[in-house]
Design a protein around this motif. Structure first.
Motif, PDB file in Angstrom:
ATOM      1  N   ILE A  41      65.283  82.021  64.825  1.00 24.99           N
ATOM      2  CA  ILE A  41      65.251  80.613  65.209  1.00 24.99           C
ATOM      3  C   ILE A  41      63.798  80.219  65.463  1.00 24.99           C
ATOM      4  CG2 ILE A  41      65.869  79.003  67.069  1.00 24.99           C
ATOM      5  CD1 ILE A  41      68.544  80.448  67.308  1.00 24.99           C
ATOM      6  N   GLY A  42      63.406  79.097  64.924  1.00 18.77           N
ATOM      7  CA  GLY A  42      62.024  78.643  65.082  1.00 18.77           C
ATOM      8  C   GLY A  42      61.186  78.872  63.852  1.00 18.77           C
ATOM      9  N   ASP A  43      61.558  79.859  63.036  1.00 16.40           N
ATOM     10  CA  ASP A  43      60.822  80.068  61.790  1.00 16.40           C
ATOM     11  C   ASP A  43      61.010  78.875  60.858  1.00 16.40           C
ATOM     12  OD1 ASP A  43      59.312  82.507  61.734  1.00 16.40           O
ATOM     13  OD2 ASP A  43      61.202  83.648  61.785  1.00 16.40           O
ATOM     14  N   LEU A  44      60.031  78.714  59.966  1.00 23.90           N
ATOM     15  CA  LEU A  44      60.104  77.634  58.983  1.00 23.90           C
ATOM     16  C   LEU A  44      60.530  78.175  57.625  1.00 23.90           C
ATOM     17  CD1 LEU A  44      56.731  75.812  59.808  1.00 23.90           C
ATOM     18  CD2 LEU A  44      59.045  75.042  60.427  1.00 23.90           C
ATOM     19  N   VAL A  45      61.411  77.462  56.986  1.00 27.90           N
ATOM     20  CA  VAL A  45      61.820  77.767  55.617  1.00 27.90           C
ATOM     21  C   VAL A  45      61.101  76.794  54.681  1.00 27.90           C
ATOM     22  CG1 VAL A  45      63.765  77.663  53.983  1.00 27.90           C
ATOM     23  CG2 VAL A  45      64.072  78.678  56.262  1.00 27.90           C
ATOM     24  N   ALA A  46      60.565  77.308  53.594  1.00 31.29           N
ATOM     25  CA  ALA A  46      59.951  76.453  52.571  1.00 31.29           C
ATOM     26  C   ALA A  46      60.856  76.420  51.347  1.00 31.29           C
ATOM     27  CB  ALA A  46      58.583  76.996  52.179  1.00 31.29           C
ATOM     28  N   VAL A  47      61.148  75.222  50.892  1.00 30.15           N
ATOM     29  CA  VAL A  47      61.814  75.051  49.599  1.00 30.15           C
ATOM     30  C   VAL A  47      60.761  74.463  48.666  1.00 30.15           C
ATOM     31  CG1 VAL A  47      63.702  73.967  48.330  1.00 30.15           C
ATOM     32  CG2 VAL A  47      64.018  74.618  50.728  1.00 30.15           C
ATOM     33  N   PHE A  48      60.458  75.175  47.603  1.00 34.83           N
ATOM     34  CA  PHE A  48      59.415  74.732  46.673  1.00 34.83           C
ATOM     35  C   PHE A  48      59.995  73.794  45.609  1.00 34.83           C
ATOM     36  CE2 PHE A  48      58.014  78.655  48.596  1.00 34.83           C
ATOM     37  CZ  PHE A  48      56.685  78.405  48.913  1.00 34.83           C
ATOM     38  N   CYS A  49      59.097  73.334  44.744  1.00 38.41           N
ATOM     39  CA  CYS A  49      59.503  72.381  43.680  1.00 38.41           C
ATOM     40  C   CYS A  49      60.144  71.151  44.300  1.00 38.41           C
ATOM     41  CB  CYS A  49      60.441  73.023  42.677  1.00 38.41           C
ATOM     42  SG  CYS A  49      59.673  74.356  41.757  1.00 38.41           S
ATOM     43  N   ALA A  50      59.585  70.726  45.432  1.00 34.98           N
ATOM     44  CA  ALA A  50      60.166  69.628  46.194  1.00 34.98           C
ATOM     45  C   ALA A  50      59.380  68.329  46.028  1.00 34.98           C
ATOM     46  CB  ALA A  50      60.233  70.005  47.675  1.00 34.98           C
ATOM     47  N   GLY A  51      58.444  68.335  45.076  1.00 33.16           N
ATOM     48  CA  GLY A  51      57.590  67.159  44.925  1.00 33.16           C
ATOM     49  C   GLY A  51      58.208  66.041  44.113  1.00 33.16           C
ATOM     50  N   ALA A  52      59.258  66.357  43.368  1.00 27.26           N
ATOM     51  CA  ALA A  52      59.907  65.336  42.540  1.00 27.26           C
ATOM     52  C   ALA A  52      61.401  65.327  42.814  1.00 27.26           C
ATOM     53  CB  ALA A  52      59.662  65.619  41.060  1.00 27.26           C
ATOM     54  N   TYR A  53      61.974  64.126  42.836  1.00 24.87           N
ATOM     55  CA  TYR A  53      63.417  63.972  43.016  1.00 24.87           C
ATOM     56  C   TYR A  53      63.903  64.685  44.277  1.00 24.87           C
ATOM     57  CZ  TYR A  53      62.750  62.299  38.311  1.00 24.87           C
ATOM     58  OH  TYR A  53      62.278  61.601  37.223  1.00 24.87           O
ATOM     59  N   GLY A  54      63.123  64.568  45.322  1.00 20.87           N
ATOM     60  CA  GLY A  54      63.495  65.152  46.610  1.00 20.87           C
ATOM     61  C   GLY A  54      63.880  64.045  47.580  1.00 20.87           C
ATOM     62  N   ALA A  55      62.921  63.635  48.408  1.00 25.14           N
ATOM     63  CA  ALA A  55      63.197  62.669  49.476  1.00 25.14           C
ATOM     64  C   ALA A  55      63.877  61.403  48.958  1.00 25.14           C
ATOM     65  CB  ALA A  55      61.901  62.312  50.198  1.00 25.14           C
ATOM     66  N   SER A  56      63.367  60.849  47.867  1.00 26.62           N
ATOM     67  CA  SER A  56      63.897  59.552  47.426  1.00 26.62           C
ATOM     68  C   SER A  56      65.180  59.686  46.617  1.00 26.62           C
ATOM     69  CB  SER A  56      62.849  58.800  46.608  1.00 26.62           C
ATOM     70  OG  SER A  56      62.646  59.430  45.356  1.00 26.62           O
ATOM     71  N   ALA A  57      65.519  60.899  46.225  1.00 30.66           N
ATOM     72  CA  ALA A  57      66.711  61.101  45.399  1.00 30.66           C
ATOM     73  C   ALA A  57      67.822  61.801  46.177  1.00 30.66           C
ATOM     74  CB  ALA A  57      66.354  61.892  44.143  1.00 30.66           C
ATOM     75  N   SER A  58      67.782  61.686  47.486  1.00 31.09           N
ATOM     76  CA  SER A  58      68.765  62.358  48.332  1.00 31.09           C
ATOM     77  C   SER A  58      69.372  61.359  49.321  1.00 31.09           C
ATOM     78  CB  SER A  58      68.100  63.521  49.084  1.00 31.09           C
ATOM     79  OG  SER A  58      67.570  64.459  48.160  1.00 31.09           O
ATOM     80  N   PRO A  59      70.580  61.637  49.778  1.00 38.00           N
ATOM     81  CA  PRO A  59      71.279  60.690  50.662  1.00 38.00           C
ATOM     82  C   PRO A  59      70.818  60.813  52.108  1.00 38.00           C
ATOM     83  CG  PRO A  59      72.723  62.537  50.142  1.00 38.00           C
ATOM     84  CD  PRO A  59      71.457  62.781  49.378  1.00 38.00           C
ATOM     85  N   SER A  60      69.659  60.219  52.415  1.00 33.92           N
ATOM     86  CA  SER A  60      68.998  60.488  53.696  1.00 33.92           C
ATOM     87  C   SER A  60      69.763  59.948  54.897  1.00 33.92           C
ATOM     88  CB  SER A  60      67.575  59.930  53.682  1.00 33.92           C
ATOM     89  OG  SER A  60      67.603  58.536  53.509  1.00 33.92           O
ATOM     90  N   ALA A  61      70.675  59.020  54.676  1.00 35.11           N
ATOM     91  CA  ALA A  61      71.422  58.478  55.824  1.00 35.11           C
ATOM     92  C   ALA A  61      72.653  59.314  56.153  1.00 35.11           C
ATOM     93  CB  ALA A  61      71.844  57.038  55.543  1.00 35.11           C
ATOM     94  N   PHE A  62      72.928  60.296  55.333  1.00 30.06           N
ATOM     95  CA  PHE A  62      74.189  61.040  55.480  1.00 30.06           C
ATOM     96  C   PHE A  62      74.254  61.779  56.815  1.00 30.06           C
ATOM     97  CE2 PHE A  62      77.225  64.322  53.456  1.00 30.06           C
ATOM     98  CZ  PHE A  62      78.314  63.496  53.654  1.00 30.06           C
TER      99      PHE A  62
END
Lengths: 408, 408
Positions: free
Chosen positions: B376-397
């Motif tokens: 707990i507290g460690d950070l996970v990195a998901v790569f290849c996140a520069g395209a179709y990430g934040a704006s292509a996901s259901p952020s209000a869910f």
């Protein structure tokens, strides 16, 4: 040609158009100002709740799982209809509070609750459905820090699953809840440490249309809760039996036989194990309460032909209707119930592909659908849009903006 | 155990952690204030652009398809690196304008442009990639109303497809563009009616990793543009050759051989058909420019075991990373490149399931992944996140809220 799903029974035709809550689709769009528009019908929700109350035993409490649709006016409207609210995040807690729910009516499930969310829930008096021993520690700690007996229940990861459910939430390794065999020790500990012990939350699946499967699962849930309470030597003041009531989205889906479920539950309640006789039972329903009450209206902005196939291109799409597009947990895309809202009285006369406005082949609303001939300016209705629509779709995608929403 | 995708070559290790742009993941999260966080690396984008410029013929213009990532600082940063911008909606046009792009650098494709979007584009002097005869009429009409010669190109629905592409945008009936055989008549008409004729837009697929397939497609695109120009007896001032350059997301994906593509294109450009000798050629790239430059950082908020499997539960999930969760146009879910960012120097030592915090079994970030033991507290990195990430996901869910974003 591919079939369309069944249109829910809550809508009528008026002046040749689809009517929602007694008003035409055109009139609703005019009032909202523009398309795309989600319209949620109070009348449909009220009728659904009345059907459900009539079918279910009186002692069964009905909770609303707001993840299905957190639109504020709808959330406020639900407050008078249900007996409790289920939330899944601190963000939902804020929304629920603003909509007027009292913390003691609220229970909070979620496998990844942040420490600050646990703390805020304990402080407010929300019931936490604990999903791990670690979370239990953090909740007890928060209670000590605050000088409050935290309201705690245990979410159990059951060894059984809900047969035929759209999403299985039990039966094997899961991130949700605590495995059955570790529950009694924890339950005993929570009571010993002075928590305000609330009982169990057992959720084994969602979107089931088979009443027999739900009846079997509910029997399993009651038996499991009784066994766990007995093993832990703790009372079971409250039992959230989960939900799982599905709605028909696709051709050949049939409405769930809630009368059968209600009868079976009535029988179970008449013959409860000793330690469940005083228990408060609740069902947690989202989609079933509001899913069929919502209609997504989008306008045709282009009609074109490519290689002999006609496309109706709308100003909506998967950025508001990810599930209807077939891109949310679906392996094989099937058509939702869809209609030309402004030609609701006309007979189907041509086969078309109805798509959204996004520059991606994923953006499909109806494939090879037979509908009345529609033109630019006509409105398309996508039904079953009341749950997991606006809030479960990537609304920022391609800069198309959010849909309008209204409760009528 | 299931393999993870390949980590893009733009990142290093610093003090045992993943470093982005020379700073550790922890430091970046601290600066952003919280997780989840998208970090986009200027350095990675700059290097990618330099590699691309070096590989491609000088006369080839490189456009940015902002649908890949419209984050404002990134959009502003791209302005100095690319030769043009491709947009897909009126909303993107507003964002582009605010980021400082000039309308004449912008071209606008999209099968469902609203009439007001067409009008605004004509008025501003944006190039419209027309997707139907009807849209052409509306654009010409807008030009007449405004007393402007509208900048118009035709998006062609090619009869060929991009082999091996993640999404096919040609080769049969499509909502995109105008079928080849109807293009010459329309092109002639646009020129005759006094449009500021810009040429063709031919987009046949996306996310291809096979250089040979792209080389073949580009040859087809050039031949098609030459033929259409000849048949219509119109010049081809500009040719948007589409994009389709893929990035490696999954195990055994290999980076695209852009040197081979550049050499082939150079050869083609040295031997162009007569009517393409003065043509301005452009590639339209989104994912390829920015996809590998982005990393999604999310914090582990729970570590638990269920039926012998270890789950790392994070405060992020599919509401920010729909594609990585396997729920966006994917049939079989595979793991993106994922790492424990705060233990980037450690050897993998256990198998875990890394999931998001949402109450749905769809919310998976890495299945059966072998990683260093994380807490707990460690950070996970998901790569290849520069395209179709934040704006292509259901952020209000589920009320979880949007992710933070930063450009470093």
């Amino acid at each position: 040609m591919k079939p369309l799903g069944p249109i829910p029974p809550y809508f009528e035709e008026l002046h040749g158009e689809l009517a929602i809550g007694g008003r035409t689709a055109s009139a609703l769009v005019k009032e909202a100002g523009d398309t795309p528009l989600f319209v949620y019908s109070r009348d449909a929700i009220t009728r659904r709740m009345a059907e459900l109350r009539a079918a279910m035993p009186d002692r069964l409490r009905l909770h609303y799982a707001m993840k299905a649709n957190p639109y504020r006016p709808l959330l406020e409207f639900m407050a008078d209809l249900v007996d409790g609210l289920d939330i899944a995040s601190g963000g939902e807690f804020e929304q629920a509070r603003e909509a007027g729910y009292l913390p003691r009516e609220i229970s909070f499930a979620g496998p990844g609750k942040r420490e600050r969310e646990v703390f805020a829930a304990v402080r407010a008096g929300v019931t936490l459905n604990l999903e791990s021993e670690g979370e239990a520690e953090r909740a007890l700690e928060a209670g000590k820090t605050l000088g409050i007996a935290p309201r705690l229940a245990i979410r159990v990861n059951p060894s059984f699953e809900l047969r035929g459910s759209g999403m299985k939430m039990g039966g094997g390794a899961k991130p949700f809840g605590i495995d059955e065999d570790r529950v009694p020790v924890l339950a005993r500990k929570l009571v010993d440490e002075g928590a305000n012990w609330r009982g169990f939350h057992i959720y084994s699946g969602s979107q089931a249309l088979d009443a027999e499967a739900l009846i079997e699962t509910q029997a399993n849930v009651l038996a499991l809760a009784a066994r766990l309470g007995k093993e832990a030597e703790v009372p079971v003041p409250h039992l959230n039996m989960g939900g799982g009531f599905g709605i028909p989205y696709f051709d050949r889906d049939s409405a769930l036989d809630i009368a059968a479920i209600g009868r079976a539950l009535q029988e179970r309640f008449a013959d409860l194990p000793e330690n469940l006789r005083e228990t408060e039972f609740a069902l947690e329903l989202g989609r079933y309460l509001v899913g069929e009450a919502g209609v997504y209206l989008t306008r045709i902005v282009e009609r074109k032909v490519s290689h002999g196939l006609t496309y109706l291109i709308t100003d909506g799409g998967l950025h508001h209707q990810l599930a209807a597009s077939g891109n949310f947990g679906t392996v094989v895309r099937r058509n939702y119930p869809v209609a030309i809202a402004t030609r609701f009285a006309e007979e189907p006369s041509e086969e078309v592909n109805i798509v959204g406005c996004l520059c991606t082949p994923l953006d499909r609303l109806a494939d090879e659908a037979c509908v009345p001939q529609a033109e630019i300016g006509d409105l398309v209705a996508v039904f079953c849009a009341g749950a997991y629509g606006a809030s479960a779709s990537p609304s920022a995608f391609l800069g198309q903006g959010s849909a309008h929403e209204m409760l009528v």
